[in-house]
Write a protein that holds these residues in place. Structure first.
Motif, short mmCIF file in Angstrom:
data_model
loop_
_atom_site.label_atom_id
_atom_site.label_comp_id
_atom_site.label_asym_id
_atom_site.label_seq_id
_atom_site.Cartn_x
_atom_site.Cartn_y
_atom_site.Cartn_z
N UNK A 57 -4.94 -5.06 2.78
CA UNK A 57 -4.66 -5.68 1.48
C UNK A 57 -5.73 -5.21 0.50
N UNK A 58 -5.55 -4.03 -0.01
CA UNK A 58 -6.52 -3.47 -0.93
C UNK A 58 -5.79 -2.94 -2.14
N UNK A 59 -6.54 -2.63 -3.17
CA UNK A 59 -5.92 -2.09 -4.38
C UNK A 59 -5.36 -0.70 -4.15
N UNK A 60 -5.96 0.05 -3.27
CA UNK A 60 -5.49 1.41 -3.01
C UNK A 60 -5.99 1.85 -1.64
N UNK A 61 -5.54 3.01 -1.23
CA UNK A 61 -6.10 3.58 -0.03
C UNK A 61 -5.18 3.69 1.16
N UNK A 62 -3.89 3.45 1.01
CA UNK A 62 -2.98 3.59 2.13
C UNK A 62 -2.55 5.04 2.27
N UNK A 63 -2.34 5.48 3.50
CA UNK A 63 -1.76 6.80 3.70
C UNK A 63 -0.24 6.68 3.66
N UNK A 64 0.45 7.81 3.75
CA UNK A 64 1.90 7.83 3.61
C UNK A 64 2.59 7.03 4.72
N UNK A 65 2.06 7.12 5.94
CA UNK A 65 2.65 6.36 7.05
C UNK A 65 2.61 4.87 6.81
N UNK A 66 1.47 4.36 6.31
CA UNK A 66 1.36 2.93 5.99
C UNK A 66 2.29 2.57 4.83
N UNK A 67 2.44 3.49 3.88
CA UNK A 67 3.35 3.24 2.75
C UNK A 67 4.79 3.12 3.25
#
Length: 162
Positions: A57-67
């Motif tokens: 739960x962050x403002x940014x920083x997910x990779x494509x798999x998590x997206x």
């Protein structure tokens, strides 16, 4: 964005061996939890459980798999690096509709589609990803069948929107 594995590895290097884990599960909402070093000041990580994935739960920083996992769990996602503001993508599940010629139903193939597949043909749509974007004239537009670029797939700046 630090992964859960990196978080534990860093904490063990700081002589932290015990952690507090708090989970929250509310009907109709995804399960969330946070992890915090027990008895020490330290970084707290907050996660949402989406399928079998832990999405920070962050403002940014997910990779494509998590997206993708977030999309499949019904979330809107976007890239921080996209030019347009207010752009996001969603997962649209497949559906079946009766033919245009069907009587007495509110949901059926529309006339635009029936022109191409026939008025007596039922429609089965496959799942796809759609984008809420801006068209060439600067107006909001729905783009069904969005396809990720290689830059999108390799980016680590994906976010869960709202």
């Amino acid at each position: 964005m630090k992964t859960f594995e990196q978080y534990l590895r860093d904490a063990s290097g700081a002589d932290v061996i015990d952690f507090r884990l708090r989970a929250t599960s509310i009907a109709g909402q995804p399960t969330t939890f946070y992890v915090h070093p027990l008895g020490k000041d330290g970084e707290t990580l907050d996660f949402t459980v989406i399928g079998n994935a832990l999405v920070p739960n962050s403002a940014a920083g997910l990779d494509f798999g998590a997206a993708i996992q977030a999309l499949k769990a019904g979330k809107r996602v976007a890239r921080a690096g996209w030019n347009g503001k207010g752009m996001w993508i969603v997962y649209m599940s497949g559906m079946s509709l009766p033919p245009f010629s069907t009587q007495g139903t509110d949901r059926k193939v529309n006339d635009r589609t029936a022109k191409w597949i026939g008025e007596d043909t039922p429609l089965e749509t496959l799942p796809y990803i759609a984008m809420w974007t801006v068209n060439a004239e600067g107006r909001r537009a729905w783009l069904p069948g969005w396809v990720a670029s290689q830059s999108d797939m390799l980016a680590d700046d994906w976010t869960v929107v709202g």
